[in-house]
Design a protein around this motif. Sequence first.
Motif, PDB file in Angstrom:
ATOM      1  N   ALA A  93       0.826  -1.211   0.000  1.00 50.89           N
ATOM      2  CA  ALA A  93       0.000   0.000   0.000  1.00 50.89           C
ATOM      3  C   ALA A  93       0.861   1.263   0.000  1.00 50.89           C
ATOM      4  O   ALA A  93       0.421   2.319  -0.450  1.00 50.89           O
ATOM      5  N   CYS A  94       2.087   1.160   0.460  1.00 50.21           N
ATOM      6  CA  CYS A  94       2.987   2.318   0.486  1.00 50.21           C
ATOM      7  C   CYS A  94       3.408   2.761  -0.919  1.00 50.21           C
ATOM      8  O   CYS A  94       3.997   3.827  -1.073  1.00 50.21           O
ATOM      9  N   LEU A  95       3.095   1.966  -1.937  1.00 52.95           N
ATOM     10  CA  LEU A  95       3.291   2.434  -3.316  1.00 52.95           C
ATOM     11  C   LEU A  95       2.476   3.704  -3.558  1.00 52.95           C
ATOM     12  O   LEU A  95       2.837   4.520  -4.401  1.00 52.95           O
ATOM     13  N   LEU A  96       1.382   3.857  -2.826  1.00 50.06           N
ATOM     14  CA  LEU A  96       0.502   5.010  -2.989  1.00 50.06           C
ATOM     15  C   LEU A  96       0.958   6.225  -2.181  1.00 50.06           C
ATOM     16  O   LEU A  96       0.264   7.231  -2.130  1.00 50.06           O
ATOM     17  N   SER A  97       2.125   6.148  -1.578  1.00 47.90           N
ATOM     18  CA  SER A  97       2.606   7.260  -0.755  1.00 47.90           C
ATOM     19  C   SER A  97       2.904   8.506  -1.573  1.00 47.90           C
ATOM     20  O   SER A  97       3.076   9.586  -1.015  1.00 47.90           O
ATOM     21  N   TRP A  98       2.938   8.405  -2.866  1.00 49.54           N
ATOM     22  CA  TRP A  98       3.189   9.556  -3.724  1.00 49.54           C
ATOM     23  C   TRP A  98       1.938  10.405  -3.925  1.00 49.54           C
ATOM     24  O   TRP A  98       2.017  11.538  -4.385  1.00 49.54           O
ATOM     25  N   LEU A  99       0.758   9.878  -3.592  1.00 51.34           N
ATOM     26  CA  LEU A  99      -0.493  10.596  -3.829  1.00 51.34           C
ATOM     27  C   LEU A  99      -0.583  11.869  -2.995  1.00 51.34           C
ATOM     28  O   LEU A  99      -0.207  11.875  -1.827  1.00 51.34           O
ATOM     29  N   PRO A 100      -1.109  12.944  -3.594  1.00 53.65           N
ATOM     30  CA  PRO A 100      -1.323  14.154  -2.803  1.00 53.65           C
ATOM     31  C   PRO A 100      -2.377  13.911  -1.720  1.00 53.65           C
ATOM     32  O   PRO A 100      -3.256  13.078  -1.878  1.00 53.65           O
ATOM     33  N   VAL A 101      -2.284  14.600  -0.648  1.00 53.83           N
ATOM     34  CA  VAL A 101      -3.202  14.603   0.495  1.00 53.83           C
ATOM     35  C   VAL A 101      -3.146  13.309   1.311  1.00 53.83           C
ATOM     36  O   VAL A 101      -2.938  13.352   2.508  1.00 53.83           O
ATOM     37  N   VAL A 102      -3.314  12.139   0.701  1.00 52.81           N
ATOM     38  CA  VAL A 102      -3.371  10.893   1.466  1.00 52.81           C
ATOM     39  C   VAL A 102      -2.025  10.167   1.565  1.00 52.81           C
ATOM     40  O   VAL A 102      -1.853   9.315   2.426  1.00 52.81           O
ATOM     41  N   GLY A 103      -1.080  10.495   0.705  1.00 56.01           N
ATOM     42  CA  GLY A 103       0.175   9.757   0.667  1.00 56.01           C
ATOM     43  C   GLY A 103       1.011   9.884   1.924  1.00 56.01           C
ATOM     44  O   GLY A 103       1.539   8.892   2.438  1.00 56.01           O
ATOM     45  N   ASP A 104       1.150  11.112   2.435  1.00 54.77           N
ATOM     46  CA  ASP A 104       1.972  11.312   3.629  1.00 54.77           C
ATOM     47  C   ASP A 104       1.348  10.674   4.871  1.00 54.77           C
ATOM     48  O   ASP A 104       2.033   9.965   5.610  1.00 54.77           O
ATOM     49  N   PRO A 105       0.050  10.866   5.113  1.00 48.50           N
ATOM     50  CA  PRO A 105      -0.548  10.159   6.253  1.00 48.50           C
ATOM     51  C   PRO A 105      -0.504   8.635   6.092  1.00 48.50           C
ATOM     52  O   PRO A 105      -0.434   7.910   7.082  1.00 48.50           O
ATOM     53  N   LEU A 106      -0.522   8.156   4.865  1.00 44.53           N
ATOM     54  CA  LEU A 106      -0.452   6.719   4.614  1.00 44.53           C
ATOM     55  C   LEU A 106       0.824   6.121   5.212  1.00 44.53           C
ATOM     56  O   LEU A 106       0.800   5.045   5.805  1.00 44.53           O
ATOM     57  N   CYS A 107       1.929   6.839   5.087  1.00 42.96           N
ATOM     58  CA  CYS A 107       3.195   6.360   5.662  1.00 42.96           C
ATOM     59  C   CYS A 107       3.108   6.285   7.179  1.00 42.96           C
ATOM     60  O   CYS A 107       3.588   5.323   7.790  1.00 42.96           O
TER      61      CYS A 107
END
Length: 163
Positions: free
Chosen positions: A109-123
Motif C-alpha cells: 500500500a505504500c506504493l501510494l505514498s506519492w499521492l497528494p493529500v493521502v500519501g503522507d498520512p499513509l506512511c
Amino acid sequence: MEAWLHEMTAALLAALALPEIGLSAVFIIALISATLLPMGSEPAVFALVKLEPTMFWPVIVVATLGNTVGGAISWWMGYGAERAYEHARQRKPPDARALQWLQRFGAKACLLSWLPVVGDPLCAVAGWLRLPFWPCVAYMAIGKFARYLSMTAALLYVWPTAG
C-alpha cells in the motif's frame, strides 16, 4: 532596505541554483514535503532541472531519496504514536475500515505514498499498523521515484513551455 532584501533574495536564489547546493536544497525540501507538513517539492525539482537540464537524473534520485527518508520519518512517527496510545490506554486501538484495508494490502500500500493529500498520512498509518519497515520504505521509494520521473519528464518534454 528594499534593495538589500532584493539583493539577498537574488543571492539566495543564485546559490540554490548551483548544482552542489541545489541538490541539497531539493533533498531538504523533498524530505520536509514528505512529512505531514503541507508543502510540495515538485516546484523545486522542476526549477533545478529547468536551470540545469544535465542534472535531470541526479535531481530525480536526490528528490526520491529525500522524499523516501521523509516517508520513513512519518512511518516512525506513526509507530511511536501507536505505541504511546497503547501505553496510555493500556489496550490496542480499535481497527477502523481504512486500517483494515491497509493491513490487507500490507507494505505494498505504500506504493501510494506519492499521492497528494493521502500519501503522507499513509506512511504514518503504515507505522501505526506496524507494517514491516524496510518493505514499506522500498515501496515508498518506488512510488515516489515514479512520481518524480513522470511529473518532471512531463513538465520538460510534454509541456516544455511550462515554467
